[in-house]
Enzyme design. Sequence first.
Site, PDB file in Angstrom:
ATOM      1  N   TYR A 135       0.818  -1.221   0.000  1.00  0.00           N
ATOM      2  CA  TYR A 135       0.000   0.000   0.000  1.00  0.00           C
ATOM      3  C   TYR A 135       0.848   1.266   0.000  1.00  0.00           C
ATOM      4  CZ  TYR A 135      -4.769  -1.746   0.737  1.00  0.00           C
ATOM      5  OH  TYR A 135      -6.005  -2.314   0.582  1.00  0.00           O
ATOM      6  N   LYS A 190       2.865 -15.250   2.901  1.00  0.00           N
ATOM      7  CA  LYS A 190       3.082 -15.931   1.618  1.00  0.00           C
ATOM      8  C   LYS A 190       4.587 -16.185   1.527  1.00  0.00           C
ATOM      9  CE  LYS A 190       1.574 -17.540  -2.371  1.00  0.00           C
ATOM     10  NZ  LYS A 190       0.656 -18.714  -2.500  1.00  0.00           N
ATOM     11  N   ASP A 222      -3.320 -18.075   0.667  1.00  0.00           N
ATOM     12  CA  ASP A 222      -4.291 -18.775  -0.183  1.00  0.00           C
ATOM     13  C   ASP A 222      -5.018 -19.849   0.624  1.00  0.00           C
ATOM     14  OD1 ASP A 222      -1.829 -20.062  -0.028  1.00  0.00           O
ATOM     15  OD2 ASP A 222      -1.832 -20.769  -2.108  1.00  0.00           O
ATOM     16  N   ASP A 246      -6.601  -6.756   4.040  1.00  0.00           N
ATOM     17  CA  ASP A 246      -7.704  -6.099   3.334  1.00  0.00           C
ATOM     18  C   ASP A 246      -8.644  -7.153   2.757  1.00  0.00           C
ATOM     19  OD1 ASP A 246      -9.164  -4.001   2.033  1.00  0.00           O
ATOM     20  OD2 ASP A 246      -8.131  -4.525   0.163  1.00  0.00           O
ATOM     21  N   ASP A 250     -12.546  -8.719   4.430  1.00  0.00           N
ATOM     22  CA  ASP A 250     -13.818  -8.691   3.699  1.00  0.00           C
ATOM     23  C   ASP A 250     -14.416 -10.095   3.656  1.00  0.00           C
ATOM     24  OD1 ASP A 250     -13.746  -5.958   3.053  1.00  0.00           O
ATOM     25  OD2 ASP A 250     -14.386  -6.337   0.979  1.00  0.00           O
TER      26      ASP A 250
HETATM   27  C1  IPM Z   1     -10.545  -0.898   3.658  1.00  0.00           C
HETATM   28  C2  IPM Z   1     -10.738  -0.295   2.301  1.00  0.00           C
HETATM   29  C3  IPM Z   1      -9.569   0.632   2.006  1.00  0.00           C
HETATM   30  C4  IPM Z   1      -8.331  -0.227   1.971  1.00  0.00           C
HETATM   31  C5  IPM Z   1      -9.696   1.491   0.742  1.00  0.00           C
HETATM   32  C6  IPM Z   1     -10.966   2.302   0.740  1.00  0.00           C
HETATM   33  C7  IPM Z   1      -8.507   2.379   0.555  1.00  0.00           C
HETATM   34  O1  IPM Z   1     -10.890  -1.283   1.339  1.00  0.00           O
HETATM   35  O2  IPM Z   1     -10.454  -0.139   4.641  1.00  0.00           O
HETATM   36  O3  IPM Z   1     -10.496  -2.122   3.748  1.00  0.00           O
HETATM   37  O4  IPM Z   1      -8.001  -0.814   0.922  1.00  0.00           O
HETATM   38  O5  IPM Z   1      -7.662  -0.331   2.989  1.00  0.00           O
HETATM   39 MG    MG Z   2     -11.043  -3.261   2.140  1.00  0.00          MG
END
Ligand code: IPM
Ligand code: MG
Length: 356
Positions: A135, A190, A222, A246, A250
Amino acid sequence: MKIAILPGDGIGTEIVAEAVKVLEALDLKFEMEQALVGGAAYEAHGHPLPESTLNLAKQADAILFGAVGDWKYDKLDRPLRPEQAILGLRKNLGLFANFRPAICYEELVGASSLKPELVSGLDILIIRELTGDIYFGQPRGRRISPDGAFAGADEAFDTMRYTRPEVERIARVAFEAARKRSKRVTSVDKANVLETFQFWKDIVIEVHKDYPDVALDHMYVDNAAMQLVKEPKRFDVVVTGNMFGDILSDEASMLTGSIGMLPSASLNTQNQGLYEPSHGSAPDIAGKGIANPLATILSAAMMLRFSLNQTEAADRIEAAVKKVLAQGFRTADIYSPGTQKVSTAQMGQAVLKALA
Ligand code: IPM
Ligand code: MG
Protein backbone atom coordinates in the site's frame (compact mmCIF):
# COMPACT_ATOMS: atom_id res chain seq x y z
CA MET A 1 -12.40 14.67 25.09
CA LYS A 2 -12.86 15.52 21.46
CA ILE A 3 -14.27 13.33 18.70
CA ALA A 4 -13.76 14.19 15.05
CA ILE A 5 -16.78 13.15 13.01
CA LEU A 6 -15.89 12.42 9.37
CA PRO A 7 -18.93 11.02 7.53
CA GLY A 8 -17.41 11.03 4.02
CA ASP A 9 -19.31 9.85 0.96
CA GLY A 10 -22.18 7.62 -0.13
CA ILE A 11 -23.94 5.89 2.75
CA GLY A 12 -21.26 7.34 5.06
CA THR A 13 -23.36 10.41 5.86
CA GLU A 14 -26.51 8.37 6.57
CA ILE A 15 -24.94 5.83 8.91
CA VAL A 16 -22.73 8.29 10.78
CA ALA A 17 -25.78 10.46 11.49
CA GLU A 18 -27.36 7.53 13.36
CA ALA A 19 -24.18 6.81 15.32
CA VAL A 20 -23.92 10.48 16.33
CA LYS A 21 -27.48 10.37 17.71
CA VAL A 22 -26.51 7.33 19.77
CA LEU A 23 -23.39 9.08 21.11
CA GLU A 24 -25.44 12.18 21.99
CA ALA A 25 -27.99 10.07 23.85
CA LEU A 26 -25.27 8.79 26.19
CA ASP A 27 -24.99 12.19 27.80
CA LEU A 28 -21.21 11.96 28.24
CA LYS A 29 -18.91 14.93 28.37
CA PHE A 30 -17.27 15.07 25.00
CA GLU A 31 -17.18 17.49 22.15
CA MET A 32 -17.93 16.42 18.58
CA GLU A 33 -16.73 18.34 15.55
CA GLN A 34 -17.61 17.40 11.99
CA ALA A 35 -15.56 17.84 8.81
CA LEU A 36 -15.64 16.83 5.15
CA VAL A 37 -13.51 13.99 3.86
CA GLY A 38 -13.17 11.97 0.65
CA GLY A 39 -15.17 12.91 -2.45
CA ALA A 40 -17.26 15.38 -0.43
CA ALA A 41 -14.08 17.25 0.58
CA TYR A 42 -12.77 17.10 -2.98
CA GLU A 43 -15.98 18.76 -4.23
CA ALA A 44 -15.80 21.51 -1.60
CA HIS A 45 -12.07 22.10 -1.23
CA GLY A 46 -10.40 20.36 -4.20
CA HIS A 47 -8.70 17.75 -2.00
CA PRO A 48 -9.97 14.52 -0.38
CA LEU A 49 -8.06 15.21 2.86
CA PRO A 50 -7.88 19.00 3.31
CA GLU A 51 -5.44 20.46 5.81
CA SER A 52 -8.33 21.51 8.09
CA THR A 53 -9.73 17.97 8.23
CA LEU A 54 -6.31 16.45 8.89
CA ASN A 55 -5.67 18.97 11.68
CA LEU A 56 -9.01 18.24 13.30
CA ALA A 57 -8.23 14.50 13.16
CA LYS A 58 -4.78 15.06 14.70
CA GLN A 59 -6.18 17.10 17.60
CA ALA A 60 -9.03 14.72 18.36
CA ASP A 61 -8.83 11.90 20.89
CA ALA A 62 -10.75 9.72 18.49
CA ILE A 63 -12.19 9.82 15.00
CA LEU A 64 -15.51 8.39 13.89
CA PHE A 65 -15.27 7.79 10.16
CA GLY A 66 -18.02 6.78 7.71
CA ALA A 67 -16.77 5.73 4.30
CA VAL A 68 -15.24 7.31 1.20
CA GLY A 69 -15.35 6.70 -2.53
CA ASP A 70 -17.57 6.76 -5.57
CA TRP A 71 -17.04 5.39 -9.06
CA LYS A 72 -17.46 8.89 -10.42
CA TYR A 73 -13.99 9.78 -9.10
CA ASP A 74 -12.23 6.85 -10.83
CA LYS A 75 -10.89 9.15 -13.53
CA LEU A 76 -9.19 11.55 -11.10
CA ASP A 77 -5.42 11.49 -10.60
CA ARG A 78 -4.67 9.04 -7.80
CA PRO A 79 -3.65 11.66 -5.17
CA LEU A 80 -7.06 13.30 -5.53
CA ARG A 81 -9.18 10.16 -5.26
CA PRO A 82 -11.39 9.80 -2.17
CA GLU A 83 -9.53 6.66 -0.98
CA GLN A 84 -6.42 8.80 -0.44
CA ALA A 85 -8.24 10.44 2.47
CA ILE A 86 -8.39 7.27 4.55
CA LEU A 87 -4.90 6.20 3.49
CA GLY A 88 -3.60 9.68 4.39
CA LEU A 89 -5.28 9.61 7.80
CA ARG A 90 -3.82 6.18 8.54
CA LYS A 91 -0.32 7.24 7.50
CA ASN A 92 -0.32 10.73 9.06
CA LEU A 93 -1.66 9.53 12.39
CA GLY A 94 0.42 6.34 12.41
CA LEU A 95 -2.68 4.15 12.76
CA PHE A 96 -0.81 0.91 12.20
CA ALA A 97 -2.99 -1.58 14.08
CA ASN A 98 -6.31 -2.38 12.49
CA PHE A 99 -8.74 -4.52 14.49
CA ARG A 100 -11.44 -6.14 12.40
CA PRO A 101 -13.59 -8.50 14.42
CA ALA A 102 -15.86 -10.93 12.58
CA ILE A 103 -18.53 -11.95 15.03
CA CYS A 104 -21.61 -13.90 14.06
CA TYR A 105 -24.62 -12.76 16.07
CA GLU A 106 -26.83 -15.72 16.92
CA GLU A 107 -29.89 -13.96 15.43
CA LEU A 108 -28.11 -13.60 12.08
CA VAL A 109 -26.79 -17.13 11.68
CA GLY A 110 -29.33 -17.68 8.90
CA ALA A 111 -28.11 -14.62 6.99
CA SER A 112 -24.68 -16.17 6.44
CA SER A 113 -23.92 -17.82 3.11
CA LEU A 114 -22.37 -20.72 5.04
CA LYS A 115 -24.21 -23.51 6.86
CA PRO A 116 -25.40 -22.42 10.32
CA GLU A 117 -23.24 -24.97 12.14
CA LEU A 118 -20.10 -23.55 10.49
CA VAL A 119 -20.71 -19.97 11.66
CA SER A 120 -22.77 -20.24 14.84
CA GLY A 121 -20.63 -18.81 17.63
CA LEU A 122 -18.00 -17.51 15.22
CA ASP A 123 -15.73 -14.88 16.80
CA ILE A 124 -12.56 -14.09 14.85
CA LEU A 125 -10.34 -11.07 15.32
CA ILE A 126 -8.37 -10.08 12.26
CA ILE A 127 -5.46 -7.80 13.07
CA ARG A 128 -4.30 -6.11 9.90
CA GLU A 129 -1.10 -4.09 9.68
CA LEU A 130 -2.23 -0.79 8.20
CA THR A 131 0.63 1.56 7.36
CA GLY A 132 3.13 -0.59 5.47
CA ASP A 133 3.25 -3.26 2.76
CA ILE A 134 2.48 -2.75 -0.92
CA TYR A 135 0.00 0.00 0.00
CA PHE A 136 2.78 2.43 0.86
CA GLY A 137 6.05 0.90 -0.44
CA GLN A 138 8.21 3.00 -2.74
CA PRO A 139 8.95 3.13 -5.62
CA ARG A 140 5.64 2.81 -7.36
CA GLY A 141 4.37 4.11 -10.61
CA ARG A 142 4.20 3.62 -14.34
CA ARG A 143 7.04 3.59 -16.83
CA ILE A 144 7.00 4.58 -20.42
CA SER A 145 9.62 2.85 -22.53
CA PRO A 146 12.06 5.12 -24.41
CA ASP A 147 10.76 3.94 -27.77
CA GLY A 148 7.18 4.74 -26.71
CA ALA A 149 5.94 1.40 -28.02
CA PHE A 150 2.56 1.79 -26.32
CA ALA A 151 0.26 4.72 -25.82
CA GLY A 152 0.54 5.72 -22.16
CA ALA A 153 2.72 3.44 -20.01
CA ASP A 154 3.94 -0.05 -20.81
CA GLU A 155 4.80 -1.07 -17.27
CA ALA A 156 3.40 -0.45 -13.79
CA PHE A 157 4.80 -1.42 -10.41
CA ASP A 158 4.22 -1.22 -6.64
CA THR A 159 6.70 -2.19 -3.95
CA MET A 160 5.92 -4.69 -1.22
CA ARG A 161 8.01 -3.72 1.78
CA TYR A 162 8.11 -4.18 5.54
CA THR A 163 10.65 -3.02 8.09
CA ARG A 164 11.57 -4.95 11.24
CA PRO A 165 9.95 -2.47 13.70
CA GLU A 166 6.74 -2.49 11.68
CA VAL A 167 6.42 -6.28 11.86
CA GLU A 168 7.53 -6.46 15.49
CA ARG A 169 4.95 -4.00 16.75
CA ILE A 170 1.99 -5.54 14.93
CA ALA A 171 3.08 -9.01 16.12
CA ARG A 172 3.10 -7.71 19.71
CA VAL A 173 -0.37 -6.22 19.27
CA ALA A 174 -1.61 -9.62 18.07
CA PHE A 175 -0.04 -11.60 20.93
CA GLU A 176 -1.33 -9.10 23.50
CA ALA A 177 -4.83 -9.31 22.00
CA ALA A 178 -4.66 -13.11 22.04
CA ARG A 179 -3.83 -13.06 25.74
CA LYS A 180 -7.21 -11.48 26.36
CA ARG A 181 -8.98 -14.13 24.26
CA SER A 182 -8.29 -17.80 23.61
CA LYS A 183 -4.49 -17.40 23.39
CA ARG A 184 -4.14 -18.49 19.78
CA VAL A 185 -2.62 -16.52 16.91
CA THR A 186 -2.49 -17.47 13.26
CA SER A 187 0.02 -15.43 11.27
CA VAL A 188 -0.91 -15.30 7.59
CA ASP A 189 1.87 -14.88 5.04
CA LYS A 190 3.08 -15.93 1.62
CA ALA A 191 6.52 -17.01 2.77
CA ASN A 192 6.67 -19.73 0.12
CA VAL A 193 6.94 -17.07 -2.60
CA LEU A 194 7.60 -13.59 -1.21
CA GLU A 195 10.78 -12.39 0.51
CA THR A 196 8.76 -9.78 2.40
CA PHE A 197 6.63 -12.46 3.98
CA GLN A 198 9.47 -14.85 4.84
CA PHE A 199 10.89 -11.87 6.73
CA TRP A 200 7.45 -11.31 8.31
CA LYS A 201 7.23 -14.93 9.41
CA ASP A 202 10.77 -14.98 10.86
CA ILE A 203 10.06 -11.88 12.94
CA VAL A 204 6.70 -13.16 14.18
CA ILE A 205 8.50 -16.32 15.38
CA GLU A 206 11.10 -14.18 17.17
CA VAL A 207 8.53 -11.96 18.90
CA HIS A 208 6.58 -15.06 19.89
CA LYS A 209 9.43 -16.03 22.24
CA ASP A 210 8.14 -13.30 24.59
CA TYR A 211 4.66 -14.89 24.58
CA PRO A 212 5.17 -18.58 25.38
CA ASP A 213 1.62 -18.75 26.79
CA VAL A 214 0.14 -18.00 23.34
CA ALA A 215 -0.06 -20.69 20.65
CA LEU A 216 1.18 -19.58 17.24
CA ASP A 217 0.64 -21.14 13.85
CA HIS A 218 1.41 -19.95 10.34
CA MET A 219 -0.68 -20.20 7.23
CA TYR A 220 -0.19 -19.18 3.61
CA VAL A 221 -2.72 -16.62 2.54
CA ASP A 222 -4.29 -18.77 -0.18
CA ASN A 223 -4.86 -21.57 2.30
CA ALA A 224 -6.20 -19.07 4.85
CA ALA A 225 -8.74 -17.83 2.30
CA MET A 226 -9.85 -21.43 1.82
CA GLN A 227 -9.91 -22.35 5.54
CA LEU A 228 -12.02 -19.26 6.28
CA VAL A 229 -14.89 -20.72 4.29
CA LYS A 230 -14.16 -24.37 5.10
CA GLU A 231 -13.74 -24.24 8.85
CA PRO A 232 -13.85 -20.60 10.03
CA LYS A 233 -14.08 -21.48 13.71
CA ARG A 234 -10.55 -22.89 13.66
CA PHE A 235 -9.35 -19.25 13.78
CA ASP A 236 -9.17 -16.93 16.75
CA VAL A 237 -6.70 -14.04 16.31
CA VAL A 238 -5.37 -13.69 12.76
CA VAL A 239 -2.46 -11.31 12.16
CA THR A 240 -1.40 -10.34 8.68
CA GLY A 241 -0.08 -7.60 6.41
CA ASN A 242 -1.95 -4.71 4.89
CA MET A 243 -2.87 -6.26 1.53
CA PHE A 244 -3.76 -9.77 2.74
CA GLY A 245 -5.63 -8.23 5.67
CA ASP A 246 -7.70 -6.10 3.33
CA ILE A 247 -8.84 -9.15 1.40
CA LEU A 248 -9.27 -11.64 4.26
CA SER A 249 -11.21 -9.17 6.42
CA ASP A 250 -13.82 -8.69 3.70
CA GLU A 251 -14.07 -12.45 3.33
CA ALA A 252 -14.35 -13.04 7.08
CA SER A 253 -16.93 -10.31 7.51
CA MET A 254 -19.28 -11.91 5.03
CA LEU A 255 -19.26 -15.18 7.00
CA THR A 256 -21.18 -13.36 9.70
CA GLY A 257 -24.14 -12.65 7.45
CA SER A 258 -23.43 -9.07 6.55
CA ILE A 259 -20.51 -6.72 6.26
CA GLY A 260 -23.07 -4.15 7.44
CA MET A 261 -22.65 -5.40 11.01
CA LEU A 262 -18.91 -5.13 11.49
CA PRO A 263 -17.05 -2.31 13.19
CA SER A 264 -13.32 -1.70 13.07
CA ALA A 265 -10.67 0.21 14.97
CA SER A 266 -7.34 1.55 13.75
CA LEU A 267 -4.97 2.51 16.55
CA ASN A 268 -1.60 4.19 16.86
CA THR A 269 0.98 3.83 19.62
CA GLN A 270 -0.81 6.46 21.77
CA ASN A 271 -4.12 4.60 21.54
CA GLN A 272 -5.56 7.41 19.50
CA GLY A 273 -7.93 5.72 17.14
CA LEU A 274 -9.97 5.94 14.01
CA TYR A 275 -13.19 3.96 14.10
CA GLU A 276 -15.08 3.00 11.00
CA PRO A 277 -17.46 0.36 9.71
CA SER A 278 -15.66 -2.40 7.81
CA HIS A 279 -17.80 -1.77 4.75
CA GLY A 280 -17.39 0.94 2.12
CA SER A 281 -19.45 3.85 0.82
CA ALA A 282 -21.84 1.66 -1.24
CA PRO A 283 -22.74 4.35 -3.81
CA ASP A 284 -25.30 1.96 -5.34
CA ILE A 285 -27.57 2.28 -2.29
CA ALA A 286 -26.57 5.78 -1.12
CA GLY A 287 -29.43 8.19 -0.47
CA LYS A 288 -32.02 5.43 -0.33
CA GLY A 289 -32.13 5.25 3.46
CA ILE A 290 -31.64 1.48 3.49
CA ALA A 291 -28.02 1.15 4.66
CA ASN A 292 -27.33 -0.70 7.89
CA PRO A 293 -26.08 1.76 10.55
CA LEU A 294 -25.15 -0.96 13.05
CA ALA A 295 -21.52 -1.34 11.97
CA THR A 296 -21.00 2.37 12.58
CA ILE A 297 -22.91 2.33 15.85
CA LEU A 298 -20.75 -0.62 16.97
CA SER A 299 -17.66 1.32 15.81
CA ALA A 300 -18.73 4.13 18.14
CA ALA A 301 -18.89 1.55 20.94
CA MET A 302 -15.35 0.38 20.08
CA MET A 303 -14.24 4.01 20.19
CA LEU A 304 -15.68 4.48 23.67
CA ARG A 305 -13.94 1.33 24.84
CA PHE A 306 -10.49 1.70 23.25
CA SER A 307 -9.81 5.43 23.01
CA LEU A 308 -12.17 7.16 25.44
CA ASN A 309 -12.11 4.78 28.38
CA GLN A 310 -15.90 4.59 28.63
CA THR A 311 -16.37 0.87 29.01
CA GLU A 312 -19.80 1.12 30.53
CA ALA A 313 -21.16 3.25 27.70
CA ALA A 314 -19.64 0.84 25.17
CA ASP A 315 -21.34 -2.08 26.90
CA ARG A 316 -24.65 -0.21 26.80
CA ILE A 317 -24.45 0.35 23.05
CA GLU A 318 -23.49 -3.25 22.34
CA ALA A 319 -26.33 -4.51 24.52
CA ALA A 320 -28.76 -2.18 22.70
CA VAL A 321 -27.66 -3.57 19.33
CA LYS A 322 -28.18 -7.15 20.54
CA LYS A 323 -31.60 -6.12 21.80
CA VAL A 324 -32.80 -4.64 18.49
CA LEU A 325 -31.68 -7.79 16.69
CA ALA A 326 -33.54 -9.93 19.22
CA GLN A 327 -36.59 -7.70 18.69
CA GLY A 328 -36.47 -8.66 15.02
CA PHE A 329 -35.49 -5.33 13.44
CA ARG A 330 -33.49 -5.82 10.24
CA THR A 331 -32.18 -3.53 7.54
CA ALA A 332 -32.36 -4.95 4.01
CA ASP A 333 -28.87 -6.49 4.09
CA ILE A 334 -29.70 -8.76 7.03
CA TYR A 335 -33.41 -9.23 6.38
CA SER A 336 -34.94 -12.68 6.35
CA PRO A 337 -38.62 -13.69 6.23
CA GLY A 338 -40.29 -13.42 9.62
CA THR A 339 -38.28 -10.37 10.68
CA GLN A 340 -39.20 -6.71 10.36
CA LYS A 341 -37.54 -4.74 7.58
CA VAL A 342 -36.57 -1.22 8.67
CA SER A 343 -34.79 1.80 7.18
CA THR A 344 -31.47 3.26 8.30
CA ALA A 345 -33.21 5.88 10.44
CA GLN A 346 -35.68 3.38 11.92
CA MET A 347 -32.80 1.13 12.92
CA GLY A 348 -31.09 4.11 14.56
CA GLN A 349 -34.30 4.94 16.42
CA ALA A 350 -34.66 1.35 17.58
CA VAL A 351 -31.14 1.43 19.05
CA LEU A 352 -31.89 4.74 20.80
CA LYS A 353 -35.01 3.23 22.30
CA ALA A 354 -33.15 0.11 23.41
CA LEU A 355 -30.52 2.30 25.06
CA ALA A 356 -33.05 4.11 27.20
C1 IPM B 1 -10.54 -0.90 3.66
C2 IPM B 1 -10.74 -0.30 2.30
C3 IPM B 1 -9.57 0.63 2.01
C4 IPM B 1 -8.33 -0.23 1.97
C5 IPM B 1 -9.70 1.49 0.74
C6 IPM B 1 -10.97 2.30 0.74
C7 IPM B 1 -8.51 2.38 0.56
O1 IPM B 1 -10.89 -1.28 1.34
O2 IPM B 1 -10.45 -0.14 4.64
O3 IPM B 1 -10.50 -2.12 3.75
O4 IPM B 1 -8.00 -0.81 0.92
O5 IPM B 1 -7.66 -0.33 2.99
MG1 MG C 1 -11.04 -3.26 2.14
